[in-house]
Design an enzyme around this catalytic site. Structure first.
Site, short mmCIF file in Angstrom:
data_model
loop_
_atom_site.label_atom_id
_atom_site.label_comp_id
_atom_site.label_asym_id
_atom_site.label_seq_id
_atom_site.Cartn_x
_atom_site.Cartn_y
_atom_site.Cartn_z
N ILE A 1 1.76 0.09 4.62
CA ILE A 1 0.39 0.55 4.44
C ILE A 1 -0.55 -0.60 4.10
O ILE A 1 -1.76 -0.52 4.30
CB ILE A 1 0.33 1.63 3.33
CG1 ILE A 1 -0.97 2.44 3.46
CG2 ILE A 1 0.45 1.02 1.94
CD1 ILE A 1 -1.03 3.65 2.54
N SER A 2 0.00 -1.70 3.61
CA SER A 2 -0.82 -2.82 3.12
C SER A 2 -1.05 -3.86 4.21
O SER A 2 -0.10 -4.49 4.68
CB SER A 2 -0.14 -3.49 1.93
OG SER A 2 -0.76 -4.73 1.62
#
Length: 214
Positions: free
Chosen positions: A11-12
């Protein structure tokens, strides 16, 4: 040869950029990497924080910052159709591609990160895309199985217990290097910079009195 633990969550965007930048940033160093998927939301929840994308002005800056960093690094990056998204299926897929306790290799991590950040702006959660990625990676365990789910929880809890608060974090000999911009610092440590042999590392982090918010 130094063991590095690379904590990541797809997600990062910073985890993606650090993953791409790592080989060049650590060129000339002797190391091997253990890639360790963790749930970023679990770290945030433990420390009582919101994610960067949950604060509107910070979200705008974050997307501009990662676009600029990708430009500087010469790394392709395109935001997925929805962000933040639920990364659990991708985290579990990464773990399921190796036997219990071994962790994913770099090829698996690369495939998942590229699925999100080089997906031409597609939805990272799209069931057809995730199914195609799963077929390509051919996991040796069931990504939706109890064993894999428990392993992800355990890795996230272990990261919290060790003092990890965000991703990407590279842990080396008990020291945590957080963020893509910490890679030069990590390289300096690996190359034996004498700064790390003195009291500076511990002294800089020593508790100090300060105002506490209610």
């Amino acid at each position: 040869m130094q063991r590095l633990i690379f904590h990541l969550d797809p997600i990062s965007p910073y985890a993606y950029l650090a993953f791409e930048a790592l080989p060049q940033a650590l060129e000339g160093c002797s190391y091997w990497v253990e890639y360790r998927p963790v749930l970023f939301a679990g770290l945030l929840q433990h420390h009582g924080q919101k994610g960067p994308a949950e604060i509107a002005p910070k979200r705008a800056w974050t997307y501009r910052d990662v676009a600029w960093r990708a430009h500087q690094l010469g790394v392709p990056l395109q935001l997925p159709a929805r962000h933040p998204f639920n990364p659990l299926p991708l985290l579990r897929l990464m773990l399921a591609c190796a036997p219990a306790g071994q962790g994913p290799n770099r090829r698996v991590c690369e495939a998942v990160l590229h699925h999100v950040w080089r997906g031409d702006g597609a939805d990272a959660e799209d069931p057809q895309r995730v199914a195609a990625l799963t077929d390509t990676l051919a996991p040796v365990r069931d990504p939706a199985g109890v064993e894999v789910k428990a392993e992800l929880r355990a890795l996230t809890e272990a990261a919290v217990a060790e003092g990890v608060f965000g991703v990407p974090t590279v842990t080396a000999d008990g020291r945590h290097f957080w963020g893509v911009d910490a890679l030069p610092m990590l390289a300096a440590w690996l190359k034996g910079d004498p700064w790390f042999d003195g009291p500076a590392w511990d002294d800089a982090a020593a508790p100090r009195p300060g105002v506490q918010r209610a």
